[in-house]
Write a protein that holds these residues in place. Sequence first.
Motif, short mmCIF file in Angstrom:
data_model
loop_
_atom_site.label_atom_id
_atom_site.label_comp_id
_atom_site.label_asym_id
_atom_site.label_seq_id
_atom_site.Cartn_x
_atom_site.Cartn_y
_atom_site.Cartn_z
N ILE A 33 0.80 -1.22 0.00
CA ILE A 33 0.00 0.00 0.00
C ILE A 33 0.83 1.27 0.00
CG2 ILE A 33 -1.97 -1.12 1.08
CD1 ILE A 33 -1.10 0.05 3.73
N GLY A 69 -4.67 0.12 -1.24
CA GLY A 69 -4.65 1.11 -0.18
C GLY A 69 -5.57 0.75 0.96
N TRP A 94 -3.25 5.85 0.07
CA TRP A 94 -2.05 5.02 -0.07
C TRP A 94 -0.81 5.87 0.17
CZ3 TRP A 94 -5.31 6.02 -4.31
CH2 TRP A 94 -4.83 6.96 -5.21
#
Length: 209
Positions: A33, A69, A94
């Motif tokens: 992420i 994310g 993210w």
Amino acid sequence: MRTVAAIGLLGALVLTIGCGGRGGRSDTAGIFISRDPEQSAADGEGPIRLERDGWSWTLRPLRRYAARGVVVGVEGYSSGWQAGLAPCDVALVWGPLVEEMLYRRLDWSQSGRWYFWRYPAGFGHDNTFIARHSSNTHVIPRNRAVERAACGLDEGDVVELSGLLVRADGVKGGSTVWWESSTSRDDTGDGSCEVLYVTRVRAHRMVWE
């Protein structure tokens, strides 16, 4: 759409943990992420035709796309011409917003196919920074399993959404509409959201496709 509101997770790899059991299959790979969404040419991808809620849709692929994310919001929609095509929007963050846990200092909300944020005095970053590391994705699910997985996400979930950014042209009776995805992470305002034909969802150590 991205909008302007006035006023780390340790390491790049997150192993998603959850109860699963929502019709997908097991997936033990981690989700990175800290990276920006991946985007590439959609060479070889032809038009996708869908029939939903009386509308005939032609989806024209613009780019292949994968976003990873933390979910900061999911909003479902049941009215309007977009609702049958994209029943929910998923707002994601993210990169540095999650690595430094900055997203937790913001107030996030969604309404009318937009997403909004509000940050406190002394936050240390501007709206451009926030927009660059977040998105509001209009989810066009490939099938019911993908729809249930994407629209059933919760705030705080770590997720990967993969598929095709598209332009959607719809016809119903004598009415015609269109909806075109952004292909940039740097734009804001009307037209800056990602319209994503989602072919795969990864979360909770499960995958749906």
